[in-house]
Scaffold this motif. Structure first.
Motif, PDB file in Angstrom:
ATOM      1  N   ASN A   1       0.823  -1.207   0.000  1.00 43.38           N
ATOM      2  CA  ASN A   1       0.000   0.000   0.000  1.00 43.38           C
ATOM      3  C   ASN A   1       0.858   1.258   0.000  1.00 43.38           C
ATOM      4  N   ASN A   2       1.985   1.226   0.724  1.00 46.44           N
ATOM      5  CA  ASN A   2       2.885   2.380   0.725  1.00 46.44           C
ATOM      6  C   ASN A   2       3.431   2.647  -0.671  1.00 46.44           C
ATOM      7  N   CYS A   3       3.823   1.572  -1.358  1.00 43.37           N
ATOM      8  CA  CYS A   3       4.330   1.730  -2.723  1.00 43.37           C
ATOM      9  C   CYS A   3       3.257   2.324  -3.632  1.00 43.37           C
ATOM     10  N   SER A   4       2.041   1.842  -3.494  1.00 46.72           N
ATOM     11  CA  SER A   4       0.967   2.313  -4.365  1.00 46.72           C
ATOM     12  C   SER A   4       0.643   3.784  -4.113  1.00 46.72           C
ATOM     13  N   LYS A   5       0.871   4.248  -2.884  1.00 45.10           N
ATOM     14  CA  LYS A   5       0.607   5.654  -2.565  1.00 45.10           C
ATOM     15  C   LYS A   5       1.735   6.560  -3.051  1.00 45.10           C
ATOM     16  N   VAL A   6       2.982   6.129  -2.835  1.00 43.78           N
ATOM     17  CA  VAL A   6       4.125   6.968  -3.208  1.00 43.78           C
ATOM     18  C   VAL A   6       4.285   7.053  -4.724  1.00 43.78           C
ATOM     19  N   TYR A   7       4.076   5.912  -5.408  1.00 47.55           N
ATOM     20  CA  TYR A   7       4.227   5.859  -6.862  1.00 47.55           C
ATOM     21  C   TYR A   7       2.846   5.696  -7.493  1.00 47.55           C
ATOM     22  N   SER A   8       2.007   6.665  -7.207  1.00 42.34           N
ATOM     23  CA  SER A   8       0.564   6.542  -7.458  1.00 42.34           C
ATOM     24  C   SER A   8       0.169   6.679  -8.923  1.00 42.34           C
ATOM     25  N   ASN A   9       1.097   7.071  -9.798  1.00 44.55           N
ATOM     26  CA  ASN A   9       0.724   7.287 -11.197  1.00 44.55           C
ATOM     27  C   ASN A   9       0.614   6.015 -12.004  1.00 44.55           C
ATOM     28  N   GLY A  10       0.975   4.881 -11.424  1.00 54.48           N
ATOM     29  CA  GLY A  10       0.786   3.636 -12.149  1.00 54.48           C
ATOM     30  C   GLY A  10       1.912   2.650 -11.947  1.00 54.48           C
ATOM     31  N   VAL A  11       1.780   1.485 -12.587  1.00 51.65           N
ATOM     32  CA  VAL A  11       2.722   0.395 -12.373  1.00 51.65           C
ATOM     33  C   VAL A  11       2.794  -0.475 -13.627  1.00 51.65           C
ATOM     34  N   ILE A  12       3.987  -1.004 -13.880  1.00 53.92           N
ATOM     35  CA  ILE A  12       4.176  -2.078 -14.849  1.00 53.92           C
ATOM     36  C   ILE A  12       4.617  -3.294 -14.068  1.00 53.92           C
ATOM     37  N   MET A  13       3.995  -4.435 -14.330  1.00 52.80           N
ATOM     38  CA  MET A  13       4.344  -5.654 -13.621  1.00 52.80           C
ATOM     39  C   MET A  13       4.899  -6.658 -14.613  1.00 52.80           C
ATOM     40  N   ALA A  14       6.034  -7.283 -14.260  1.00 48.52           N
ATOM     41  CA  ALA A  14       6.674  -8.252 -15.130  1.00 48.52           C
ATOM     42  C   ALA A  14       7.191  -9.418 -14.312  1.00 48.52           C
ATOM     43  N   THR A  15       7.501 -10.505 -14.985  1.00 48.91           N
ATOM     44  CA  THR A  15       7.985 -11.719 -14.341  1.00 48.91           C
ATOM     45  C   THR A  15       9.221 -12.203 -15.075  1.00 48.91           C
ATOM     46  N   GLY A  16      10.262 -12.570 -14.337  1.00 49.86           N
ATOM     47  CA  GLY A  16      11.471 -13.060 -14.980  1.00 49.86           C
ATOM     48  C   GLY A  16      12.579 -13.316 -13.991  1.00 49.86           C
ATOM     49  N   LYS A  17      13.784 -13.482 -14.498  1.00 49.65           N
ATOM     50  CA  LYS A  17      14.946 -13.768 -13.659  1.00 49.65           C
ATOM     51  C   LYS A  17      15.606 -12.485 -13.182  1.00 49.65           C
ATOM     52  N   LEU A  18      16.427 -12.611 -12.126  1.00 46.63           N
ATOM     53  CA  LEU A  18      17.149 -11.444 -11.632  1.00 46.63           C
ATOM     54  C   LEU A  18      17.988 -10.808 -12.735  1.00 46.63           C
ATOM     55  N   SER A  19      18.480 -11.621 -13.649  1.00 49.95           N
ATOM     56  CA  SER A  19      19.296 -11.098 -14.744  1.00 49.95           C
ATOM     57  C   SER A  19      18.494 -10.226 -15.703  1.00 49.95           C
ATOM     58  N   ASP A  20      17.153 -10.268 -15.613  1.00 56.84           N
ATOM     59  CA  ASP A  20      16.312  -9.410 -16.442  1.00 56.84           C
ATOM     60  C   ASP A  20      16.157  -8.007 -15.874  1.00 56.84           C
ATOM     61  N   MET A  21      16.657  -7.803 -14.668  1.00 57.14           N
ATOM     62  CA  MET A  21      16.543  -6.479 -14.053  1.00 57.14           C
ATOM     63  C   MET A  21      17.320  -5.456 -14.888  1.00 57.14           C
ATOM     64  N   PRO A  22      16.822  -4.225 -15.013  1.00 58.07           N
ATOM     65  CA  PRO A  22      17.527  -3.214 -15.808  1.00 58.07           C
ATOM     66  C   PRO A  22      18.752  -2.684 -15.084  1.00 58.07           C
ATOM     67  N   LYS A  23      19.702  -2.164 -15.852  1.00 58.95           N
ATOM     68  CA  LYS A  23      20.872  -1.511 -15.275  1.00 58.95           C
ATOM     69  C   LYS A  23      20.566  -0.051 -14.967  1.00 58.95           C
ATOM     70  N   ASP A  24      19.704   0.539 -15.772  1.00 59.69           N
ATOM     71  CA  ASP A  24      19.379   1.958 -15.637  1.00 59.69           C
ATOM     72  C   ASP A  24      17.919   2.193 -15.998  1.00 59.69           C
ATOM     73  N   ILE A  25      17.406   3.329 -15.564  1.00 58.82           N
ATOM     74  CA  ILE A  25      16.108   3.826 -16.007  1.00 58.82           C
ATOM     75  C   ILE A  25      16.349   5.158 -16.706  1.00 58.82           C
ATOM     76  N   ASN A  26      15.804   5.299 -17.907  1.00 57.09           N
ATOM     77  CA  ASN A  26      15.986   6.536 -18.655  1.00 57.09           C
ATOM     78  C   ASN A  26      15.155   7.668 -18.068  1.00 57.09           C
ATOM     79  N   LYS A  27      15.742   8.844 -18.027  1.00 55.47           N
ATOM     80  CA  LYS A  27      15.011  10.027 -17.611  1.00 55.47           C
ATOM     81  C   LYS A  27      14.362  10.687 -18.820  1.00 55.47           C
ATOM     82  N   VAL A  28      13.374  11.526 -18.547  1.00 53.40           N
ATOM     83  CA  VAL A  28      12.605  12.172 -19.604  1.00 53.40           C
ATOM     84  C   VAL A  28      12.698  13.682 -19.454  1.00 53.40           C
TER      85      VAL A  28
END
Length: 308
Positions: free
Chosen positions: A189-216
């Motif tokens: 619930n804390n996550c949903s409140k702090v990052y309230s604009n939405g969510v992407i949910m995915a499933t995979g291995k730890l190696s699928d984690m990104p190295k970076d997130i691009n800024k806009v």
């Protein structure tokens, strides 16, 4: 017109029924049979259509973007930027021609498309599709419905791996996502409140984690030099989780209800309960999910881990 910037992976090449005969695939648009110079292709149960010819028939604007090695496709309701590079490209390139999977065209360009006994029936009445109320969260990507708003849509896994910013990607509301088993209600619930604009949910291995997130900036991603580093989460020789320090707020929610925020350098195996007590020594199987924040978008990636 909706603007979607997608880098799409091979996991999006949805299976159509395998054809029982070698007869040509026929196409009708609004009830009128069409003849294509470059015929549709059926490969490993997936049906592909030639993009340029289909674009002419559907009044799509298509343009090759040399600097990105991608193709821009614009319809009345959607605008897509489709990567043509490497193993993660959804496109089939043959004899210099670009082909796209049938159902991808249907789900992402808003047309009604039905495959019926060797004939592809296309209607140009725009459709928006339906986002499931509770998307599939059973540990597998749900590739049966490729609505871009579906947080288990396979393109979202690729977007996650590619470090795409949630500022420019379709997102689901937290209420549409089933809380991963074991994650505490309070942390979720804390996550949903702090990052309230939405969510992407995915499933995979730890190696699928990104190295970076691009800024806009000014509504566009800066792929060259505007990145937020994501903490690396891995497993040591003893099978225990370890992590590096990173700039993107990243929290591990464990199945025993404990959590740890690893971007500040915390031990990734030290889950803390609601009373502040740590329980050390956790491994991959103890993870309910990993939440990576995109602070620019006030949204988050929720990643269910299936292994190393």
């Amino acid at each position: 017109m909706k603007k979607l910037i997608l880098v799409l992976g091979l996991s999006m090449t949805l299976s159509m029924p395998v054809m029982a005969s070698k007869n040509e695939i026929k196409i009708t648009i609004n009830g009128i049979e069409q003849t294509l110079t470059n015929k549709p292709k059926s490969i490993n149960g997936t049906t592909y259509l030639p993009l340029r010819e289909l674009g002419d028939l559907l009044n799509l604007k298509t343009e090759y973007l040399k600097e990105r090695n991608s193709v821009s496709v614009v319809s009345e309701t959607q605008s897509l930027d489709i990567s043509l590079s490497g193993q993660d490209s959804v496109a089939l390139i043959e004899n210099g021609k670009t082909y796209l999977p049938l159902r991808f065209i249907s789900e992402n360009l808003g047309y009604g498309i039905i495959y019926d006994n060797g004939t592809i029936l296309i209607t140009t009445e725009p459709t928006e599709g339906n986002t499931p109320d509770v998307p599939n969260t059973n540990g597998q990507l749900d590739v049966s419905n490729m609505n871009p708003s579906d947080p288990n849509n396979a393109h979202n896994l690729n977007a996650f791996k590619d470090g795409r910013s949630l500022s420019v990607l379709p997102k689901a509301q937290w209420s549409q996502v089933k809380k991963p088993e074991g994650a505490s209600d309070r942390s979720w619930n804390n996550c949903s409140k702090v990052y309230s604009n939405g969510v992407i949910m995915a499933t995979g291995k730890l190696s699928d984690m990104p190295k970076d997130i691009n800024k806009v900036y000014e509504g566009k991603e800066d792929f060259e030099h505007s990145l937020t580093t994501v903490p690396k989460i891995s497993v040591n020789s003893k099978g225990v989780l370890v992590s590096s320090r990173g700039g993107a707020p990243t929290m591990i929610l464990f199945k025993d209800g404990t959590t740890v925020q690893v971007d500040n350098g915390a031990d990734a195996s030290m889950g803390r309960d609601e009373n502040g007590n740590y329980k050390p020594g956790k491994g991959v199987d103890d993870i309910a999910c990993v939440v990576v924040a995109d602070t620019q978008a006030r949204a988050a990636y929720v990643f269910q881990v299936t292994g190393e």
